[in-house]
Design an enzyme around this catalytic site. Structure first.
Site, PDB file in Angstrom:
ATOM      1  N   GLU A 219       0.823  -1.213   0.000  1.00  0.00           N
ATOM      2  CA  GLU A 219       0.000   0.000   0.000  1.00  0.00           C
ATOM      3  C   GLU A 219       0.857   1.263   0.000  1.00  0.00           C
ATOM      4  OE1 GLU A 219      -2.993   0.233  -0.747  1.00  0.00           O
ATOM      5  OE2 GLU A 219      -3.601  -1.861  -0.562  1.00  0.00           O
TER       6      GLU A 219
ATOM      7  N   ASP B  54      -9.035   6.169  -0.744  1.00  0.00           N
ATOM      8  CA  ASP B  54      -8.068   7.018  -1.432  1.00  0.00           C
ATOM      9  C   ASP B  54      -8.769   7.675  -2.626  1.00  0.00           C
ATOM     10  OD1 ASP B  54      -8.390   4.940  -3.182  1.00  0.00           O
ATOM     11  OD2 ASP B  54      -6.272   4.482  -3.403  1.00  0.00           O
TER      12      ASP B  54
ATOM     13  N   TYR C 267      -5.924   5.974   5.115  1.00  0.00           N
ATOM     14  CA  TYR C 267      -6.068   5.004   4.025  1.00  0.00           C
ATOM     15  C   TYR C 267      -5.263   3.734   4.313  1.00  0.00           C
ATOM     16  CZ  TYR C 267      -5.431   2.478  -0.230  1.00  0.00           C
ATOM     17  OH  TYR C 267      -5.383   1.448  -1.124  1.00  0.00           O
TER      18      TYR C 267
END
Ligand code: SF4
Length: 366
Positions: A46, A147, A129
């Site tokens: 991520e 996001d 996020y």
């Protein structure tokens, strides 16, 4: 807030979850970080995926996990090696924060990524996020992971007309996800939203005719999918003109410099460079003077071998590339080193300076 609550009432949440998740289970891409649900790997992926495309991330991810397979390995790794693993991905503060946070996980949480929103959000660099992605994907918690990609998709499905460029809008979308998320499979739900945004509900031309949730999509129903999301333009990019040089010492080695430990591209290596405030300053004699002052050396610049352009988020670097030589002797330090072209491999350089080195190598062939 009222608008989207009303719009949520128009959607059959169970049917939406089923359509979205079953599509995802059939169509999802085979990505290396999806092989298991290890929170560390989800976390690394991520962080890499912020601002960088999946295709670019895959080889970086594989190499990173190869070099630092566990939290322990990353926590104890030499920063130089970590930056080298990240070389070319940009946004280097992300990997520095990742390493600091991983050290904290090792020291405070016994090497296990915490699974509560409160604890995980306190880790350095872990924003809402990333926290939501790790909690939902790795730990199966029904937490939103919102996001720009997810905001685009949801703004269309729920016909939300808030400006997604405004930081305050995120809360609205997080609330929407809390209402919509599957409690049976939050991991698949969040990944499915992300996948839908990447493969079908893309920024400029959403493939509505192939969309698994078209029946639930209010923008499609109203024919306004191409008008959403509302996103105001970013501030203008600032242009910076630089002159930089491959400076050779008498023994054929090249002078490199370590950037300061804070600010843009902190602790990465570069070739000596100076900012040229005014175009008239671009001529060689003046640049030479600037170099001599900046490096405290006596430098003779030769020809210009090319120009390198590189865009950061709000900044455009235009680098005029010289070759030149260092006159007299030179004492190395922690920040200034002379290295052979082969030794360059051991140092992490940001992309513009990698491009510059390529230009230099090409110039040797001409
Ligand atoms: Fe996006 Fe079109 Fe699907 Fe709506 S129908 S979610 S606009 S791709």
């Amino acid at each position: 807030m009222l608008i989207e609550l009303n719009n949520l009432k128009k959607i059959n949440i169970n049917a939406f979850q089923t359509d979205l998740i079953s599509w995802f289970k059939k169509e999802q891409r085979n990505l290396p970080w999806r092989k298991d649900q290890d929170p560390y790997k989800v976390w690394v992926s991520e962080v890499m995926l912020q601002q960088t495309r999946v295709d670019t991330v895959i080889p970086y991810f594989n190499r990173f996990i190869d070099w630092f397979p566990t939290i322990e390995d990353l926590a104890t790794a030499d920063e130089e090696k970590v930056l080298k693993a990240w070389e070319g991905l940009g946004y280097y503060s992300r990997v520095r924060n990742l390493q600091s946070a991983v050290k904290e996980v090792k020291e405070t949480y016994g090497g296990v990524v915490p699974d509560s929103p409160e604890e995980i959000s306190k880790l350095k660099g872990v924003g809402p996020y990333t926290a939501g992605a790790i909690l939902s994907i790795a730990y199966g918690k029904p937490e939103p992971a919102v996001d720009g990609n997810v905001m685009r998709v949801l703004s269309r499905i729920l016909s939300i007309w808030e400006d997604i460029a405004r930081p305050s809008s995120r809360k609205i979308f997080e609330q929407a996800v809390r209402e919509l998320i599957s409690h049976e499979d939050p991991s698949a739900f969040n990944q499915a939203l992300m996948e839908l945004g990447a493969l079908v509900c893309t920024p400029t031309s959403p493939a509505c005719l192939l969309c698994p949730v078209r029946e639930h999509c209010q923008a499609f129903d109203e024919g306004v999918q191409s008008e959403l999301p509302v996103k105001t333009k970013k501030t203008k990019t600032r242009q910076v003109q630089l002159a930089s040089a491959i400076l050779l010492a008498g023994n054929g080695k090249i002078l490199i410099h370590k950037r300061p430990s804070t600010g843009l591209l902190a602790n990465l290596w570069e070739f000596p460079n100076v900012e040229i405030a005014h175009p008239l300053e671009g001529e060689r004699g003046h640049v030479e003077q600037l170099f001599n002052t900046a490096t405290e050396l006596s430098v003779t610049l030769g020809k210009v071998i090319g120009q390198v352009e590189h865009i950061f988020s709000h900044l455009l670097w235009n680098i005029k590339v010289y070759i030149g030589q260092i006159d007299g002797t030179f004492a190395e330090s922690d920040e200034w080193k002379l290295v052979s072209p082969e030794e360059m491999e051991q140092f992490a350089f940001p992309v513009p300076y990698q491009k510059m080195f390529l230009l230099y190598q090409e110039s040797l062939l001409n």
